[in-house]
Motif scaffolding. Structure first.
Motif, mmCIF file in Angstrom:
data_model
loop_
_atom_site.group_PDB
_atom_site.id
_atom_site.type_symbol
_atom_site.label_atom_id
_atom_site.label_comp_id
_atom_site.label_asym_id
_atom_site.label_seq_id
_atom_site.Cartn_x
_atom_site.Cartn_y
_atom_site.Cartn_z
ATOM 1 N N ARG A 1 0.976 -11.989 -3.543
ATOM 2 C CA ARG A 1 0.895 -10.656 -2.952
ATOM 3 C C ARG A 1 1.250 -9.600 -4.003
ATOM 4 O O ARG A 1 2.100 -9.849 -4.869
ATOM 5 C CB ARG A 1 1.838 -10.519 -1.745
ATOM 6 C CG ARG A 1 1.517 -11.474 -0.606
ATOM 7 C CD ARG A 1 2.560 -11.387 0.493
ATOM 8 N NE ARG A 1 2.319 -12.390 1.526
ATOM 9 C CZ ARG A 1 1.632 -12.167 2.647
ATOM 10 N NH1 ARG A 1 1.156 -10.954 2.878
ATOM 11 N NH2 ARG A 1 1.452 -13.124 3.525
ATOM 12 N N TRP B 1 2.207 -5.394 -4.388
ATOM 13 C CA TRP B 1 2.519 -4.081 -3.836
ATOM 14 C C TRP B 1 2.287 -3.026 -4.921
ATOM 15 O O TRP B 1 2.901 -3.096 -6.002
ATOM 16 C CB TRP B 1 3.975 -4.012 -3.404
ATOM 17 C CG TRP B 1 4.302 -4.691 -2.118
ATOM 18 C CD1 TRP B 1 4.459 -4.089 -0.892
ATOM 19 C CD2 TRP B 1 4.562 -6.094 -1.898
ATOM 20 N NE1 TRP B 1 4.797 -5.025 0.064
ATOM 21 C CE2 TRP B 1 4.862 -6.268 -0.514
ATOM 22 C CE3 TRP B 1 4.548 -7.222 -2.725
ATOM 23 C CZ2 TRP B 1 5.152 -7.509 0.033
ATOM 24 C CZ3 TRP B 1 4.834 -8.461 -2.181
ATOM 25 C CH2 TRP B 1 5.133 -8.604 -0.820
ATOM 26 N N ARG C 1 3.055 3.076 -4.070
ATOM 27 C CA ARG C 1 3.541 2.995 -2.690
ATOM 28 C C ARG C 1 5.060 2.882 -2.660
ATOM 29 O O ARG C 1 5.739 3.543 -1.866
ATOM 30 C CB ARG C 1 2.905 1.798 -1.982
ATOM 31 C CG ARG C 1 3.401 1.631 -0.559
ATOM 32 C CD ARG C 1 2.917 0.357 0.105
ATOM 33 N NE ARG C 1 3.557 0.212 1.401
ATOM 34 C CZ ARG C 1 3.563 -0.895 2.130
ATOM 35 N NH1 ARG C 1 2.944 -1.974 1.692
ATOM 36 N NH2 ARG C 1 4.204 -0.934 3.286
ATOM 37 N N LEU C 2 5.604 2.043 -3.543
ATOM 38 C CA LEU C 2 7.058 1.853 -3.559
ATOM 39 C C LEU C 2 7.779 3.127 -3.995
ATOM 40 O O LEU C 2 8.836 3.472 -3.450
ATOM 41 C CB LEU C 2 7.414 0.698 -4.484
ATOM 42 C CG LEU C 2 6.814 -0.665 -4.115
ATOM 43 C CD1 LEU C 2 7.249 -1.723 -5.116
ATOM 44 C CD2 LEU C 2 7.200 -1.079 -2.706
ATOM 45 N N MET D 1 -0.951 -5.477 -0.793
ATOM 46 C CA MET D 1 -0.058 -4.904 0.216
ATOM 47 C C MET D 1 -0.141 -3.381 0.137
ATOM 48 O O MET D 1 0.704 -2.718 -0.462
ATOM 49 C CB MET D 1 1.363 -5.419 -0.004
ATOM 50 C CG MET D 1 1.474 -6.932 -0.029
ATOM 51 S SD MET D 1 0.921 -7.708 1.514
ATOM 52 C CE MET D 1 2.254 -7.214 2.611
ATOM 53 N N ASP E 1 -0.600 0.566 1.812
ATOM 54 C CA ASP E 1 0.205 1.316 2.769
ATOM 55 C C ASP E 1 -0.165 0.910 4.193
ATOM 56 O O ASP E 1 -1.333 0.880 4.568
ATOM 57 C CB ASP E 1 -0.035 2.815 2.584
ATOM 58 C CG ASP E 1 1.070 3.637 3.210
ATOM 59 O OD1 ASP E 1 2.025 3.044 3.723
ATOM 60 O OD2 ASP E 1 0.961 4.876 3.177
#
Length: 330
Positions: A253, A255, A259-260, A327, A329
């Motif tokens: 996965r 991210w 986004r973080l 991953m 939003d």
């Protein structure tokens, strides 16, 4: 690979990619045999030898570090507060910081932390920093830099069997140990200031002795702002994610770092990811300490235990995990 980047701009990177890739792609085991007489090229999981390219330097042209030396953090005065380090914290042992200012030029550090033999690795072309357990069965391996790239990621080799290993996935792809996987250990990139604040009694790897390198300077200036990776002809990431955008990979996965940084903390799929500002990019300005802020990510499980992960470029995640889960939003 560093010698190719020392004096070239991002525009020159693109031109160099176009002019060198076809010639490099013609390499094959017959061509490599003189340099690698002990490598068993009959055993491989690589679909086509055209996937493996020369990055420029020969075998050990980028010298891995063995038996690194350490000092207490109070004795280190050269590292900038925002400069990235790879942190390794083993229970019962003194926390250690491995500065990216050194790993940029050496890419692998073979170390021993208590009873645990580790390889701390950093591939600048993928921004991939992973720490591995060097044990395979009853054998302890030591690693060097082959000078080869696959999907723009460093191909390591072990000195015991001269098998080749893909750094981003920690798996042997050529040789006697083909298919063998190394165990990834929890480690993470953070700023030197963050490491010091959390580990006042910690130690840090010192400047390697005997090498003429511009430690603290980035030979890949503006690389993480370029449109395409160096010596990469694979598919670009989906979802309009820029090829050299940073993503946090946990298993299969990924991210997006954007986004973080916007949300600060994300908890999903059994993973808690937290982001804080303060860490400089190792692949932006000429001076790492003066480069733009990309932030620090910590990855833990629901119980607060650190998890193995990687902060890598999006193109590399897509190349090695083509069926991986993005991953985005929620």
């Amino acid at each position: 690979m560093q010698s190719l980047f020392k004096t070239i701009s991002c525009a020159a990177i693109v031109a160099l990619t176009l002019t060198t890739a076809p010639q490099s792609a013609s390499a094959n085991p017959e061509f490599w045999a003189n340099e690698w007489p002990n490598t068993d090229f009959e055993q491989t999981s690589v679909a086509s030898w055209r996937e493996i390219l020369s990055g420029g330097p020969p075998k050990d042209g980028i010298p891995a570090i063995d038996n690194p030396q350490f000092v207490l953090i109070g004795e280190e005065g050269d590292i900038g507060e925002r400069e990235p380090v790879i942190t390794v914290e083993i229970e019962g042992e003194i926390p250690r910081a491995y500065p990216i200012r050194y790993l940029t030029w050496h890419e692998i550090v073979n170390d021993q932390i208590g009873d645990l033999p580790v390889a701390v690795t950093f591939c600048p072309l993928c921004n991939s920093g992973i720490t591995f357990d060097r044990r395979v069965g009853d054998q302890v391996l030591s690693f060097g830099v082959s000078g080869k790239l696959r999907n723009s990621d460093m191909v390591m080799y072990d000195r015991e069997t001269e098998s080749w290993w893909q750094q981003a996935i920690g798996t042997s792809i050529v040789g006697e140990l083909n298919g063998t996987e190394l165990q990834s250990l929890p480690s993470w990139m953070e700023s030197w200031a963050e490491f010091k604040a959390r580990n006042p009694e910690g130690i840090v790897m010192t400047k390697p002795v005997g090498y003429n390198r511009a430690y603290g300077h980035n030979p890949y200036v503006r690389y993480d702002s370029s449109q395409r990776p160096f010596l990469y002809s694979g598919e670009l990431p989906p979802h309009d994610i820029p090829a050299l955008a940073r993503v946090v990979r946990v298993g299969d996965r990924a991210w997006p770092m954007t986004r973080l940084s916007e949300q600060g903390q994300v908890s999903e799929s059994g993973v808690v990811l937290s982001w804080n500002a303060g860490q400089a990019s190792a692949l932006d300005g000429e001076s790492i300490a003066q480069s733009r802020d990309v932030g620090t990510v910590r990855v833990r499980d629901a119980a607060g235990n650190d998890l193995p992960h990687d902060v890598m470029f999006a193109f590399a995640f897509h190349a090695f995990w083509p069926d991986g889960i993005w991953m985005l939003d929620q």
